[in-house]
Write an enzyme that holds these catalytic residues in place. Structure first.
Site, short mmCIF file in Angstrom:
data_model
loop_
_atom_site.label_atom_id
_atom_site.label_comp_id
_atom_site.label_asym_id
_atom_site.label_seq_id
_atom_site.Cartn_x
_atom_site.Cartn_y
_atom_site.Cartn_z
N GLN A 106 0.87 -1.29 -0.07
CA GLN A 106 -0.02 0.00 0.01
C GLN A 106 0.99 1.26 -0.02
O GLN A 106 0.42 2.28 0.04
CB GLN A 106 -0.98 0.04 1.21
CG GLN A 106 -1.73 -1.28 1.26
CD GLN A 106 -2.44 -1.44 2.60
OE1 GLN A 106 -3.40 -0.63 3.01
NE2 GLN A 106 -1.89 -2.16 3.67
N ASP A 109 6.20 4.47 -1.94
CA ASP A 109 7.41 4.84 -1.84
C ASP A 109 8.59 4.19 -2.79
O ASP A 109 9.87 4.40 -2.74
CB ASP A 109 8.30 4.95 -0.56
CG ASP A 109 8.17 3.63 0.25
OD1 ASP A 109 8.09 2.48 -0.31
OD2 ASP A 109 7.83 3.55 1.51
N HIS A 124 -1.28 1.41 -4.34
CA HIS A 124 -1.82 2.69 -4.27
C HIS A 124 -0.76 3.61 -5.27
O HIS A 124 -0.97 4.93 -5.22
CB HIS A 124 -1.67 3.25 -2.97
CG HIS A 124 -2.82 2.43 -1.86
ND1 HIS A 124 -2.72 2.70 -0.67
CD2 HIS A 124 -3.96 1.65 -2.39
CE1 HIS A 124 -3.75 1.95 -0.32
NE2 HIS A 124 -4.36 1.28 -1.20
N CYS A 135 -4.19 13.68 -20.69
CA CYS A 135 -3.62 12.91 -21.72
C CYS A 135 -3.28 11.66 -21.20
O CYS A 135 -2.74 10.72 -22.01
CB CYS A 135 -2.60 13.61 -22.53
SG CYS A 135 -0.84 13.90 -21.50
N CYS A 185 0.41 19.10 -22.59
CA CYS A 185 -0.75 19.28 -23.23
C CYS A 185 -1.67 20.29 -22.56
O CYS A 185 -2.85 20.53 -23.20
CB CYS A 185 -1.43 18.05 -23.23
SG CYS A 185 -2.46 17.27 -21.65
N SER A 224 -2.33 -1.10 9.60
CA SER A 224 -3.31 -1.18 10.42
C SER A 224 -4.52 -1.98 9.71
O SER A 224 -5.40 -2.41 10.30
CB SER A 224 -3.61 0.07 11.01
OG SER A 224 -4.27 0.84 9.93
N ASN A 248 3.16 -6.34 13.26
CA ASN A 248 2.54 -5.12 13.25
C ASN A 248 2.80 -4.75 14.81
O ASN A 248 2.42 -5.43 15.59
CB ASN A 248 1.35 -5.05 12.84
CG ASN A 248 1.16 -3.33 12.61
OD1 ASN A 248 1.45 -3.03 11.58
ND2 ASN A 248 -0.07 -2.89 13.46
N1 APR Z 1 7.15 -1.89 12.66
C1 APR Z 1 5.68 -2.57 12.93
N2 APR Z 1 4.69 -2.03 12.93
C2 APR Z 1 4.95 -0.50 12.68
C3 APR Z 1 6.18 0.08 12.83
C4 APR Z 1 7.29 -0.79 12.73
N3 APR Z 1 8.70 -0.05 12.76
N4 APR Z 1 6.08 1.57 12.73
C5 APR Z 1 4.62 1.62 12.59
N5 APR Z 1 3.97 0.57 12.64
C6 APR Z 1 2.61 0.08 12.68
C7 APR Z 1 1.66 1.16 13.14
O1 APR Z 1 1.37 1.01 14.71
C8 APR Z 1 0.21 0.97 12.68
O2 APR Z 1 -0.36 -0.16 13.14
O3 APR Z 1 2.27 0.06 11.26
C9 APR Z 1 0.77 0.28 11.07
C10 APR Z 1 0.60 1.35 10.06
O4 APR Z 1 -0.91 1.66 9.81
P1 APR Z 1 -1.20 3.05 8.83
O5 APR Z 1 -0.58 4.02 9.08
O6 APR Z 1 -2.67 2.77 9.10
O7 APR Z 1 -0.60 2.55 7.45
P2 APR Z 1 -1.40 1.71 6.27
O8 APR Z 1 -2.09 0.64 6.84
O9 APR Z 1 -0.33 1.36 5.20
O10 APR Z 1 -2.23 2.61 5.62
C11 APR Z 1 -3.06 2.31 4.58
O11 APR Z 1 -4.06 4.54 4.38
O12 APR Z 1 -4.13 6.66 4.19
C12 APR Z 1 -4.02 5.62 3.50
O13 APR Z 1 -3.20 5.51 1.25
C13 APR Z 1 -2.95 5.22 2.78
O14 APR Z 1 -1.99 3.44 1.81
C14 APR Z 1 -2.25 4.15 3.07
C15 APR Z 1 -3.56 3.57 3.79
#
Ligand code: APR
Length: 278
Positions: A106, A109, A124, A135, A185, A224, A248
């Site tokens: 998701q 980067d 994404h 275009c 364009c 998350s 996570n």
């Molecule tokens: N190791 C493990 N978990 C981590 C770390 C780490 N070093 N750093 C952060 N986290 C956890 C956070 O605690 C959180 O639960 O990673 C999770 C990131 O969740 P989000 O910030 O919700 O990111 P993501 O799930 O990728 O978001 C999905 O939301 O806004 C949109 O388009 C955007 O792609 C993104 C989508």
């Protein structure tokens, strides 16, 4: 069910799952935090900052676009220089060893590919690309970055706190004079990422779903899963009877169905697993 003191530790169970091979990995912002790119939500799944710009706001308001690109000029400085961390490298190693079949990310980067991963679906999109809404031409973001800097030299050295998605927070600044170039364009330029309020292109979802259908297991790392676009793969895995594992820090929407949950740091966990298996 074994008494808890006899249950193999989550790290061992995760290693055993990956050892079987054929794992599809779904990643989110948590894999890139160690590279200096912030995540969106905290360990309880709540927003850490105001939600990113909506597609309709970007396309419907010139003032919003100026504000977006002004902040993005600052944010991309950091994002454009971010390097893969141990989590990206461990996943690339595990792919090379045939333990994982591919990565659906998701994140925008490009750090999985920078670490050497080959089979990656950028669900994404990619922040290092720009697309024209008229275009459809795709151009490198680095080119636009240079043009934004040339048109707005007074902005290039401003300090700003980096935010997710190549955004930055320079505080309250008047962006009404910020100059944004159009496509050759005459069309409107947009980063080649899926904004809130936009759909992930159907073909992309289908290719990620097809990868899941071929997979032996699904491993979620650093997400998350609050956004349906990623969560749908966990729902599909449940339907298909594919085991789910999670690495996570904090709560995810897959915790209730995960066979293995490592509540910890993605980089050190994956690094340890890769050392055991590679
Ligand atoms: N190791 C493990 N978990 C981590 C770390 C780490 N070093 N750093 C952060 N986290 C956890 C956070 O605690 C959180 O639960 O990673 C999770 C990131 O969740 P989000 O910030 O919700 O990111 P993501 O799930 O990728 O978001 C999905 O939301 O806004 C949109 O388009 C955007 O792609 C993104 C989508």
């Amino acid at each position: 069910m074994l008494p808890s003191e006899l249950t193999p530790a989550p790290l061992e169970r995760l290693s055993a799952l990956l050892e079987r091979g054929g794992t599809l990995v779904l990643t989110g912002a948590g894999v890139s935090t160690e590279s200096g790119i912030p995540d969106y939500r905290d360990e309880l799944g709540n927003w850490k900052r105001s939600p990113p710009i909506q597609f309709r706001e970007f396309t419907g308001s010139e003032a919003s676009r100026r504000r977006y690109w002004a902040r993005s000029l600052l944010g991309f400085r950091v994002l454009g220089e971010a390097r893969p961390n141990r989590a990206h490298r461990a996943l690339a190693d595990l792919e090379r060893q045939g333990r994982i079949s591919g990565i659906v990310t998701q994140n925008v980067d490009g750090l999985h590919q920078a670490a050497g991963a080959r089979n990656v679906v950028d669900l994404h999109g990619r922040i290092d690309q720009v697309t024209c809404l008229s275009c459809g031409e795709r151009t490198p973001r680095a080119t636009l970055q240079r043009e934004l800097a040339r048109l707005n030299p007074e902005w290039t050295a401003l300090p700003a706190r980096i935010a997710p998605d190549g955004d930055a927070d320079p505080g309250e600044l008047d962006t009404s004079g910020f100059r944004v170039p159009d496509c050759a364009c005459g069309g409107m330029l947009k980063p080649d990422v899926v904004f809130f309020g936009e759909n992930v292109p159907k073909a992309r979802v289908e290719s990620a779903m097809a990868a899941l259908e071929r997979a032996a297991s699904l491993l979620v790392v650093g997400s998350s899963l609050m956004v349906f676009s990623g969560y749908r793969f966990v729902r599909a895995a449940e339907r298909l009877g594919i085991p789910v594992a999670v690495v996570n820090r904090g709560h995810t929407r897959a915790d209730g169905v995960a066979e293995v949950k490592v509540d910890g740091d993605a980089a050190s966990t994956l690094d340890q697993v890769a050392r055991r298996l590679c």
